[in-house]
Design a protein around this motif. Structure first.
Motif, PDB file in Angstrom:
ATOM      1  N   GLY A   9     -21.472  -4.853  -0.627  1.00  0.00           N
ATOM      2  CA  GLY A   9     -21.614  -6.313  -0.568  1.00  0.00           C
ATOM      3  C   GLY A   9     -22.816  -7.195  -0.654  1.00  0.00           C
ATOM      4  O   GLY A   9     -23.660  -6.329  -1.457  1.00  0.00           O
ATOM      5  N   PRO A  10     -23.081  -8.231  -0.407  1.00  0.00           N
ATOM      6  CA  PRO A  10     -22.434  -9.007   0.603  1.00  0.00           C
ATOM      7  C   PRO A  10     -21.009  -9.501  -0.157  1.00  0.00           C
ATOM      8  O   PRO A  10     -20.944  -9.513  -1.353  1.00  0.00           O
ATOM      9  CB  PRO A  10     -23.240 -10.034   1.044  1.00  0.00           C
ATOM     10  CG  PRO A  10     -24.172 -10.303  -0.277  1.00  0.00           C
ATOM     11  CD  PRO A  10     -24.235  -8.841  -0.879  1.00  0.00           C
ATOM     12  N   LEU A  11     -20.237  -9.813   1.032  1.00  0.00           N
ATOM     13  CA  LEU A  11     -18.572 -10.279   0.380  1.00  0.00           C
ATOM     14  C   LEU A  11     -18.563 -11.650   0.937  1.00  0.00           C
ATOM     15  O   LEU A  11     -18.702 -11.846   2.090  1.00  0.00           O
ATOM     16  CB  LEU A  11     -17.660  -9.152   0.672  1.00  0.00           C
ATOM     17  CG  LEU A  11     -16.336  -9.907   0.392  1.00  0.00           C
ATOM     18  CD1 LEU A  11     -15.966  -9.893  -1.197  1.00  0.00           C
ATOM     19  CD2 LEU A  11     -15.176  -8.666   1.187  1.00  0.00           C
ATOM     20  N   SER A  12     -18.632 -12.562   0.030  1.00  0.00           N
ATOM     21  CA  SER A  12     -18.358 -14.134   0.481  1.00  0.00           C
ATOM     22  C   SER A  12     -17.078 -14.665   0.437  1.00  0.00           C
ATOM     23  O   SER A  12     -16.783 -14.672  -0.921  1.00  0.00           O
ATOM     24  CB  SER A  12     -19.595 -14.996   0.046  1.00  0.00           C
ATOM     25  OG  SER A  12     -19.324 -16.164   0.614  1.00  0.00           O
ATOM     26  N   PRO A  81     -14.954 -18.165  10.185  1.00  0.00           N
ATOM     27  CA  PRO A  81     -16.327 -17.857  10.343  1.00  0.00           C
ATOM     28  C   PRO A  81     -16.994 -16.776  11.520  1.00  0.00           C
ATOM     29  O   PRO A  81     -18.015 -16.174  11.235  1.00  0.00           O
ATOM     30  CB  PRO A  81     -16.914 -19.245  10.734  1.00  0.00           C
ATOM     31  CG  PRO A  81     -16.034 -20.235  10.355  1.00  0.00           C
ATOM     32  CD  PRO A  81     -14.482 -19.529  10.420  1.00  0.00           C
ATOM     33  N   SER A  82     -16.215 -16.712  12.422  1.00  0.00           N
ATOM     34  CA  SER A  82     -16.609 -15.761  13.495  1.00  0.00           C
ATOM     35  C   SER A  82     -16.280 -14.123  12.914  1.00  0.00           C
ATOM     36  O   SER A  82     -16.697 -13.178  13.650  1.00  0.00           O
ATOM     37  CB  SER A  82     -15.555 -16.022  14.796  1.00  0.00           C
ATOM     38  OG  SER A  82     -14.305 -15.708  14.376  1.00  0.00           O
ATOM     39  N   ASP A  83     -15.737 -14.083  11.844  1.00  0.00           N
ATOM     40  CA  ASP A  83     -15.495 -12.557  11.300  1.00  0.00           C
ATOM     41  C   ASP A  83     -16.674 -12.406  10.718  1.00  0.00           C
ATOM     42  O   ASP A  83     -16.718 -11.122  10.094  1.00  0.00           O
ATOM     43  CB  ASP A  83     -14.248 -12.715  10.457  1.00  0.00           C
ATOM     44  CG  ASP A  83     -12.970 -12.835  11.125  1.00  0.00           C
ATOM     45  OD1 ASP A  83     -12.158 -13.475  10.739  1.00  0.00           O
ATOM     46  OD2 ASP A  83     -12.863 -12.661  12.279  1.00  0.00           O
ATOM     47  N   LEU A 108     -19.911  -9.094   5.417  1.00  0.00           N
ATOM     48  CA  LEU A 108     -18.960 -10.244   5.033  1.00  0.00           C
ATOM     49  C   LEU A 108     -19.299 -11.389   5.583  1.00  0.00           C
ATOM     50  O   LEU A 108     -19.863 -11.630   6.777  1.00  0.00           O
ATOM     51  CB  LEU A 108     -17.510  -9.798   5.893  1.00  0.00           C
ATOM     52  CG  LEU A 108     -16.243 -11.045   5.701  1.00  0.00           C
ATOM     53  CD1 LEU A 108     -15.949 -10.896   4.351  1.00  0.00           C
ATOM     54  CD2 LEU A 108     -15.326 -10.649   6.623  1.00  0.00           C
ATOM     55  N   GLN A 109     -19.176 -12.540   4.904  1.00  0.00           N
ATOM     56  CA  GLN A 109     -19.625 -13.910   5.220  1.00  0.00           C
ATOM     57  C   GLN A 109     -18.374 -14.866   4.704  1.00  0.00           C
ATOM     58  O   GLN A 109     -17.850 -14.827   3.830  1.00  0.00           O
ATOM     59  CB  GLN A 109     -20.736 -14.312   4.313  1.00  0.00           C
ATOM     60  CG  GLN A 109     -21.210 -15.874   4.586  1.00  0.00           C
ATOM     61  CD  GLN A 109     -22.033 -15.876   6.032  1.00  0.00           C
ATOM     62  OE1 GLN A 109     -22.688 -14.832   6.358  1.00  0.00           O
ATOM     63  NE2 GLN A 109     -21.930 -16.944   6.752  1.00  0.00           N
ATOM     64  N   VAL A 110     -17.946 -15.462   5.910  1.00  0.00           N
ATOM     65  CA  VAL A 110     -16.756 -16.223   5.997  1.00  0.00           C
ATOM     66  C   VAL A 110     -17.499 -17.650   6.093  1.00  0.00           C
ATOM     67  O   VAL A 110     -17.967 -18.352   7.122  1.00  0.00           O
ATOM     68  CB  VAL A 110     -15.731 -16.152   7.045  1.00  0.00           C
ATOM     69  CG1 VAL A 110     -14.615 -17.196   6.681  1.00  0.00           C
ATOM     70  CG2 VAL A 110     -15.120 -14.741   6.898  1.00  0.00           C
ATOM     71  N   THR A 111     -17.256 -18.400   5.176  1.00  0.00           N
ATOM     72  CA  THR A 111     -17.814 -19.825   4.905  1.00  0.00           C
ATOM     73  C   THR A 111     -16.873 -21.019   5.191  1.00  0.00           C
ATOM     74  O   THR A 111     -15.425 -20.797   4.928  1.00  0.00           O
ATOM     75  CB  THR A 111     -18.291 -20.148   3.353  1.00  0.00           C
ATOM     76  OG1 THR A 111     -17.629 -20.027   2.588  1.00  0.00           O
ATOM     77  CG2 THR A 111     -19.614 -18.869   2.994  1.00  0.00           C
TER      78      THR A 111
END
Lengths: 112, 113
Positions: A9-12, A81-83, A108-111
């Motif tokens: 990643g990073p995977l956003s 986002p907590s993931d 992993l970034q969850v926006t």
């Protein structure tokens, strides 16, 4: 060639998206497959554990194993986002004192 | 329930100094115990594992050593630290003789200067 390959990643992704995380492996002796979640500066936390081909579901998480293709996946539905964390795949063979071989992890970034 | 402790949480040491990191597990007997190192942006590297008191297997040649003086205590040591020993050290345990997976402690962050 590494025994376990994992895209770093990073995977956003946006909140609510479905996330697919993947690992491939080369050692056909691997029979047990795990996914760990690791928050920054913390120890890895076990998310999913499976030993057979097919799908295993736990809440928003689904682990998928395809031994014929030597490919495993972790799906996260309705991502939050907590993931946001690094996800590590790990696997082991029978009779190895539970010695695990890890992928390098996918961040992993969850926006919002 | 089982819990695993590691200390210290953070450590800054000069090159050439000794090291002792401790790991203890509660709530289980005769666990398999493991030491890993995780360098920044990299996966977990297995350093040592133990299936019983005094039984240590080394996975990677290095200037580190491990000992298991008690059933649920695992210690990682070095006589002289190198710059390359910096990293995040994780202890883990698993149920002996089963197919159960490993459970990790909170880790120790080591910086060698």
């Amino acid at each position: 060639q590494k025994e376990v390959e994992q895209d770093p990643g990073p995977l956003s992704v946006p909140e609510g998206a479905i996330v697919s995380l993947n690992c491939t492996y080369s050692n056909s002796a691997f029979q047990y497959f795990m996914w760990y979640r690791q928050y920054s500066r913390k120890g890895p936390e076990l998310l999913m554990y499976t030993y057979s081909s097919g799908n295993k579901e736990d809440g928003r998480f689904t682990a998928q194993v395809d031994k014929s293709s030597k490919y495993i996946s972790l799906f996260i539905r309705d991502s939050q986002p907590s993931d946001s964390a690094t996800y590590l795949c790990a696997m082991s063979a029978i009779g190895t004192a539970s010695k695990l071989t890890f992928g390098t992890g996918t961040r992993l970034q969850v926006t919002l | 329930s089982q819990t695993i402790h590691q200390w210290p949480a953070t450590l800054v040491q000069p090159v050439g100094s000794p090291l002792s990191l401790e790991c203890t597990v509660e709530g289980t007997s005769n666990p398999n115990l493991y030491w890993y190192r995780q360098a920044a942006g990299r996966g977990l590297q297995l350093l040592f594992y133990s299936v019983g008191i005094g039984q240590i297997s080394s996975e990677v040649p290095q200037n580190l050593s491990a000992s298991r003086p008690q059933d649920r205590q695992f210690i990682l040591s070095s006589k002289k630290l190198l710059l390359s020993d910096s990293g995040f050290y994780l202890c883990a345990w698993s149920i002996a003789g089963s197919k159960e997976t490993q459970y990790f402690g909170p880790g120790t962050r080591l910086l060698v200067l």
